[in-house]
Design a protein around this motif. Structure first.
Motif, PDB file in Angstrom:
ATOM      1  N   VAL A  74      12.897  19.182  31.563  1.00 25.94           N
ATOM      2  CA  VAL A  74      13.966  19.271  30.556  1.00 25.94           C
ATOM      3  C   VAL A  74      13.469  18.811  29.196  1.00 25.94           C
ATOM      4  O   VAL A  74      13.050  17.660  29.037  1.00 25.94           O
ATOM      5  N   ASN A  75      13.495  19.720  28.221  1.00 20.57           N
ATOM      6  CA  ASN A  75      13.389  19.330  26.818  1.00 20.57           C
ATOM      7  C   ASN A  75      14.777  19.576  26.234  1.00 20.57           C
ATOM      8  O   ASN A  75      15.138  20.711  25.907  1.00 20.57           O
ATOM      9  N   ALA A  76      15.550  18.517  26.126  1.00 16.97           N
ATOM     10  CA  ALA A  76      16.949  18.658  25.708  1.00 16.97           C
ATOM     11  C   ALA A  76      17.088  18.730  24.191  1.00 16.97           C
ATOM     12  O   ALA A  76      18.218  18.742  23.677  1.00 16.97           O
ATOM     13  N   THR A  80      18.949  15.119  23.513  1.00 22.06           N
ATOM     14  CA  THR A  80      18.269  13.954  24.097  1.00 22.06           C
ATOM     15  C   THR A  80      18.862  12.657  23.549  1.00 22.06           C
ATOM     16  O   THR A  80      19.041  11.682  24.285  1.00 22.06           O
ATOM     17  N   HIS A  81      19.152  12.687  22.241  1.00 24.25           N
ATOM     18  CA  HIS A  81      19.519  11.453  21.539  1.00 24.25           C
ATOM     19  C   HIS A  81      21.027  11.259  21.425  1.00 24.25           C
ATOM     20  O   HIS A  81      21.480  10.314  20.803  1.00 24.25           O
ATOM     21  N   THR A  82      21.788  12.184  22.011  1.00 20.31           N
ATOM     22  CA  THR A  82      23.249  12.123  21.839  1.00 20.31           C
ATOM     23  C   THR A  82      24.052  12.302  23.130  1.00 20.31           C
ATOM     24  O   THR A  82      25.230  11.962  23.153  1.00 20.31           O
ATOM     25  N   HIS A 101       8.978  16.189  25.552  1.00 19.14           N
ATOM     26  CA  HIS A 101       9.141  16.452  24.115  1.00 19.14           C
ATOM     27  C   HIS A 101       7.813  16.899  23.551  1.00 19.14           C
ATOM     28  O   HIS A 101       6.765  16.313  23.877  1.00 19.14           O
ATOM     29  N   LEU A 102       7.868  17.904  22.719  1.00 23.08           N
ATOM     30  CA  LEU A 102       6.651  18.400  22.059  1.00 23.08           C
ATOM     31  C   LEU A 102       6.057  17.325  21.153  1.00 23.08           C
ATOM     32  O   LEU A 102       4.853  17.072  21.156  1.00 23.08           O
ATOM     33  N   SER A 103       6.920  16.713  20.354  1.00 25.13           N
ATOM     34  CA  SER A 103       6.470  15.712  19.387  1.00 25.13           C
ATOM     35  C   SER A 103       6.508  14.318  20.016  1.00 25.13           C
ATOM     36  O   SER A 103       7.178  14.101  21.039  1.00 25.13           O
ATOM     37  N   ASN A 104       5.788  13.399  19.380  1.00 24.33           N
ATOM     38  CA  ASN A 104       5.868  11.996  19.798  1.00 24.33           C
ATOM     39  C   ASN A 104       7.107  11.402  19.127  1.00 24.33           C
ATOM     40  O   ASN A 104       7.070  11.024  17.958  1.00 24.33           O
ATOM     41  N   PHE A 111      16.262   7.322  14.899  1.00 28.99           N
ATOM     42  CA  PHE A 111      17.299   7.846  15.804  1.00 28.99           C
ATOM     43  C   PHE A 111      16.719   8.690  16.935  1.00 28.99           C
ATOM     44  O   PHE A 111      17.401   8.976  17.909  1.00 28.99           O
ATOM     45  N   ARG A 112      15.440   9.082  16.800  1.00 31.10           N
ATOM     46  CA  ARG A 112      14.814   9.850  17.895  1.00 31.10           C
ATOM     47  C   ARG A 112      14.145   8.937  18.920  1.00 31.10           C
ATOM     48  O   ARG A 112      13.620   9.405  19.932  1.00 31.10           O
ATOM     49  N   HIS A 113      14.111   7.632  18.664  1.00 30.92           N
ATOM     50  CA  HIS A 113      13.408   6.733  19.579  1.00 30.92           C
ATOM     51  C   HIS A 113      14.186   6.499  20.873  1.00 30.92           C
ATOM     52  O   HIS A 113      13.601   6.115  21.873  1.00 30.92           O
TER      53      HIS A 113
END
Ligand code: CA2
Length: 150
Positions: A74-76, A80-82, A101-104, A111-113
């Motif tokens: 799953v790449n939501a 992912t963050h909500t 996730h593609l990115s780190n 907010f992406r952490h």
């Protein structure tokens, strides 16, 4: 019977390859799908890729996967963050699931952490671009095969 892994992609991932290549790379979702399909064949598995910009579609697909698939990747996207709804769907699922996730996400905006869905995921991979999906496939393959052998 060939076991199938369902690969779910959330909002805006249909745009991959067309914008923000510095963040998300140049591969399209179709490119990632075809490299995963090749790898899956070598592992004796099948993969099914889906993408939706709607949270409800992703929840429905997670709920339905138990009858038809052996594992989830799953790449939501931003959900992912909500999304407590996705966390609840994954928690209710008996399938092994890998969050990708593609990115780190930890090198990016604060907010992406935080990921709501990590609590329900068997493992998390981030920062390796499209190759992360192949890493997830390898991981979920081990998990579904160990369940099959048990
Ligand atoms: O790094 C990832 O894979 C993300 O899940 C991607 C999401 C982002 O909200 C997460 O924080 C991390 C965003 C996907 C948007 O994809 C685009 C691709 C090309 C152009 C624009 C957006």
């Amino acid at each position: 019977m060939t076991l199938s892994i369902l690969v779910l992609n959330g909002p805006n991932l249909n745009l991959l390859g067309s914008r923000e290549p510095d963040v998300y790379g140049r591969e399209t979702l179709a490119d990632i799908e075809s490299s995963c399909a090749k790898m899956a064949a070598g592992l004796g598995l099948a993969v099914e890729f889906r993408q939706s910009n709607s949270e409800g579609d992703l929840v429905d697909w997670i709920q339905q996967a138990s009858g038809t698939h052996a594992g989830l990747i799953v790449n939501a996207g931003a959900y992912t963050h909500t999304s407590i709804a996705l966390l609840d769907a994954l928690t209710a699922s008996s399938l092994p699931s890998i969050e990708v996730h593609l990115s780190n996400i930890f090198q990016r905006d604060e907010f992406r952490h935080h990921s709501y869905i990590s609590k329900a995921a068997s493992g998390v991979i981030c920062g390796f671009g499209g190759f992360g999906y192949q890493m997830a496939l390898e991981a979920v393959a081990r998990m579904v095969k160990s369940v099959e052998e048990a």
